[in-house]
Design an enzyme around this catalytic site. Structure first.
Site, mmCIF file in Angstrom:
data_model
loop_
_atom_site.group_PDB
_atom_site.id
_atom_site.type_symbol
_atom_site.label_atom_id
_atom_site.label_comp_id
_atom_site.label_asym_id
_atom_site.label_seq_id
_atom_site.Cartn_x
_atom_site.Cartn_y
_atom_site.Cartn_z
ATOM 1 N N CYS A 1 48.092 24.186 54.117
ATOM 2 C CA CYS A 1 49.933 24.527 53.941
ATOM 3 C C CYS A 1 49.692 25.511 53.010
ATOM 4 O O CYS A 1 50.606 26.234 53.103
ATOM 5 C CB CYS A 1 49.336 23.038 53.057
ATOM 6 S SG CYS A 1 51.336 23.608 51.290
ATOM 7 N N HIS B 1 54.242 25.547 46.368
ATOM 8 C CA HIS B 1 52.449 25.904 46.478
ATOM 9 C C HIS B 1 51.498 27.226 46.652
ATOM 10 O O HIS B 1 50.841 27.591 47.747
ATOM 11 C CB HIS B 1 52.101 24.223 48.114
ATOM 12 C CG HIS B 1 50.413 24.039 47.761
ATOM 13 N ND1 HIS B 1 50.016 23.585 48.783
ATOM 14 C CD2 HIS B 1 49.696 24.203 46.716
ATOM 15 C CE1 HIS B 1 48.608 23.334 48.241
ATOM 16 N NE2 HIS B 1 48.123 23.459 46.426
#
Length: 668
Positions: A86, A142
């Site tokens: 990710c 993130h």
């Protein structure tokens, strides 16, 4: 492609004058002029989903009618590559660079770790904001939050509604760290904690926020860029990883495994979100110059820590692996500005390409982006011409000691992740015990919210084109802009595209390896590099390193060139002061000198009622539909994963996979 290649500018003509007239049709604002050649509005959705978890790739186990309708009406991107995790994927998307050139190539940012995407990097929303866009982020970030300078509203976004970490509970919105017993609330509107979100389902919250942004956007002030990064179908906290409303779960009683059943419900809610966002754009009259991208940022984690039971079948490997199941991402692009649509594209493409591609589509000069790895793909996709991209660096990880590279049809892999424990074929095939697939419901696709939206929109354009043609024959106007007329999606086209988008493994090649007692075609990447022809062998069943030494050597030389420009990974150990216990049980910018516990309890209420819809000025639209669900996986695995039976029938493996219970998970 040379590393840090700058992309040439491709001129695109567009008209930014307001429409001559508007009308209201069924509550929708309709602009009465031909489709423009260039977009300016940018709603954007990102997700993490398995290759085999969308209907347009061949499985009917989990219906995704809205996503499928978007894909069939646009371009199915079957050779779209992403990093296997990710944080690296998001960094590449935002910067247009390989993670090896930003220090983001190893694992992900864990909640207690004080690091992030370098502040020296200029991000996609910053470029677009400079060009006059309103920029809004929704959902997952993130990319760092230990200091506020690393968070979305300090990196080019006018607003952010969502969470800073890699995941959260779908209802209470807390986030429990993976390796340490830290747990805190993580849901914010810009820099302020939104306590009012508690008890509400994350997918619904993010969908509603996206619709609100679209409805309230002031187009007179400039175009819109909306980045929608869903939590779904990523798992929530470890104590309750699978979460979906009961009424959604009940739709999937035919799926025997309860985890897979719950995952299907999570995907279904995501699919509905795509429908709601597209319908909002149609209602607002913004589809005519929009570009919509739906994309996964890595393969599904079929088993292990943060496993969501997603399936990458029939591709090899999974999330956090160099194999196709980890790096070949689900992606589809839709726009009325594309000249060649309703097709399956095998044009080689990397997630880093979207920055220059969108920049070019917006009529901007990609030379402004400087030295990046991304390549402008707009003309390639729109006109269906050969891809200028010849090479993709999947990754070089000096810590895990693996690297992977693709050039043309050839893929090179040396080393691997998880000590080789994810080097097999996993996940649901979508077939029942008798080897039969569930019936694919084409009517559900055509009559989905996206299907209906695009049909209505296309019909409106066809009527306008017919009117212009009549006027042209009478000599009262010109012949239009020469754009290719849009056509409605048919049942026959759906079935043809779906068949083309399926990945079929080369059984003949694999079967021949059964008699190869020397195991020359078996791949053991921790012992020697492996070579695959991805066009002929997309499932990576036959290692050709022994029979093609010159190609192997050539790819090794390319990899060495990439190593010369690589920067060190930026990962740092976790900081105990990040513990939400010290900050009113919330995740905060704990390294920021100005942060205090009081900052973490401010509440910014949601708007009670959105402003009325404004009339739509001509704007350049970019919409990206990418739902992101991400986790990172140095896995802690307690059971032996089940290999797909498809492969067990004809593959000889060099050794059996033995997943030990003491393998320690390291990522969120």
């Amino acid at each position: 492609m040379a590393s840090h290649m700058s992309t040439p500018s491709i001129p695109v003509s567009f008209d930014t004058s307001p429409p001559a007239s508007t009308s209201v049709n069924g509550g929708r604002q309709e602009n009465m002029y031909p489709v423009l050649k260039v977009p300016r509005q940018c709603p954007f959705v990102l997700l993490v989903e398995g290759w085999n978890d969308v209907g347009f790739h061949g499985s009917a186990q989990i219906p995704t009618p809205n996503i499928d309708a978007l894909a069939y009406n646009g371009i199915i991107l079957n050779s779209h590559y992403v990093p296997a995790l990710c944080t690296p994927s998001r960094s590449s998307l935002m910067t247009g660079k390989y993670p090896t050139h930003t220090g983001m190539q190893h694992l992900v940012i864990l909640a207690p770790e004080p690091w992030g995407l370098p502040l020296s990097e200029r991000l996609m929303p910053e470029y677009l904001k400079s060009a006059g866009y309103a920029t809004h982020a929704i959902g997952k970030w993130h990319l760092g939050f230990h200091r506020r300078e690393y968070t979305p509203t300090y990196r080019g976004f006018d607003s952010h509604y969502g969470y800073w970490n890699g995941y959260q509970d779908y209802y209470d919105h807390t986030m429990r760290a993976t390796l340490v017993p830290y747990k805190g609330y993580d849901m914010r509107r810009n820099m302020t904690i939104d306590w009012q979100a508690r008890g509400l389902y994350s997918t619904d919250l993010f969908t509603n926020e996206a619709v609100r942004v679209i409805e309230t956007h002031d187009s007179e002030k400039g175009p819109l860029f909306l980045y929608l990064a869903h939590l779904a179908p990523h798992t929530g906290n470890p104590e309750e990883p699978f979460q979906a409303p009961d009424e959604e779960v009940a739709k999937f009683a035919h799926i025997e495994d309860p985890e897979r059943r719950m995952y299907a419900a999570m995907v279904s809610k995501l699919d509905q979100s795509v429908g709601d966002v597209m319908a909002a754009l149609r209602t607002r009259g913004m589809l005519h110059n929009s570009v919509v991208l739906f994309m996964s940022d890595n393969g599904a984690p079929t088993f292990g820590v943060h496993s969501n039971r997603g399936s990458n079948f029939p591709l090899k490997g999974m999330k956090e692996s160099p194999w196709e199941g980890g790096v070949r991402g689900v992606a589809a692009l839709w726009s009325p500005l594309l000249h060649s649509t309703q097709r399956v594209s095998n044009q080689l493409m990397h997630i880093a390409d979207w920055l220059p591609t969108f920049y070019s589509a917006a009529g901007l000069d990609v030379r402004d982006l400087g030295k990046i790895d991304g390549i402008d793909m707009w003309s390639t996709l729109s006109e269906n011409i050969p891809s200028p991209r010849l090479e993709i660096l999947h990754n070089i990880d000096p810590i895990d000691d693996y690297a992977a590279l693709r050039r043309g049809d050839w893929k090179y892999v040396t080393g691997t992740t998880q000590n080789g424990k994810v080097d097999e074929w996993y996940g649901e095939s979508g077939l029942d015990s008798k080897g039969k697939s569930q019936k694919y419901d084409v009517d559900m696709v055509l009559n989905s919210k996206v299907g209906i939206t695009i049909t209505g929109f296309t019909t409106k354009l066809q009527l306008q084109a017919k009117k212009l043609a009549r006027m042209s024959q009478n000599g009262s106007t010109d012949k239009g802009d020469g754009s290719k007329p849009l056509k409605l999606l048919s049942e026959m086209a759906v079935m043809s595209l779906r068949h083309q988008a399926e990945v079929h493994c080369n059984k003949k090649s694999s079967m021949s390896s059964l008699s190869n007692t020397s195991s020359e075609t078996a791949c053991q990447p921790r012992e020697a590099p492996c070579l695959f022809n991805i066009r002929d062998d997309p499932c990576e069943t036959t290692n050709l390193a022994f029979s093609q030494p010159l190609i192997l050597h050539s790819l090794e030389e390319s990899l060495e060139q990439f190593k010369k420009t690589m920067v060190k990974p930026l990962n740092v150990p976790g900081d105990p002061m990040s513990n939400p216990t010290y900050w009113n049980d919330t995740w905060v910018n704990w390294k920021d000198d100005t942060v205090t516990p009081d900052d973490s309890i401010k509440v910014l209420p949601l708007p009670t009622s959105p402003p009325s819809t404004l009339s739509f000025m001509t704007v350049l639209s970019l919409i990206i539909a990418l739902s992101i669900v991400t986790a990172v996986m140095k896995l802690s695995v307690n059971v032996t994963p089940q290999k797909s039976s498809f492969f067990s029938k004809f593959l000889i493996k060099p050794k059996q996979t033995d997943i030990s219970s003491d393998q320690k998970g390291e990522v969120q």
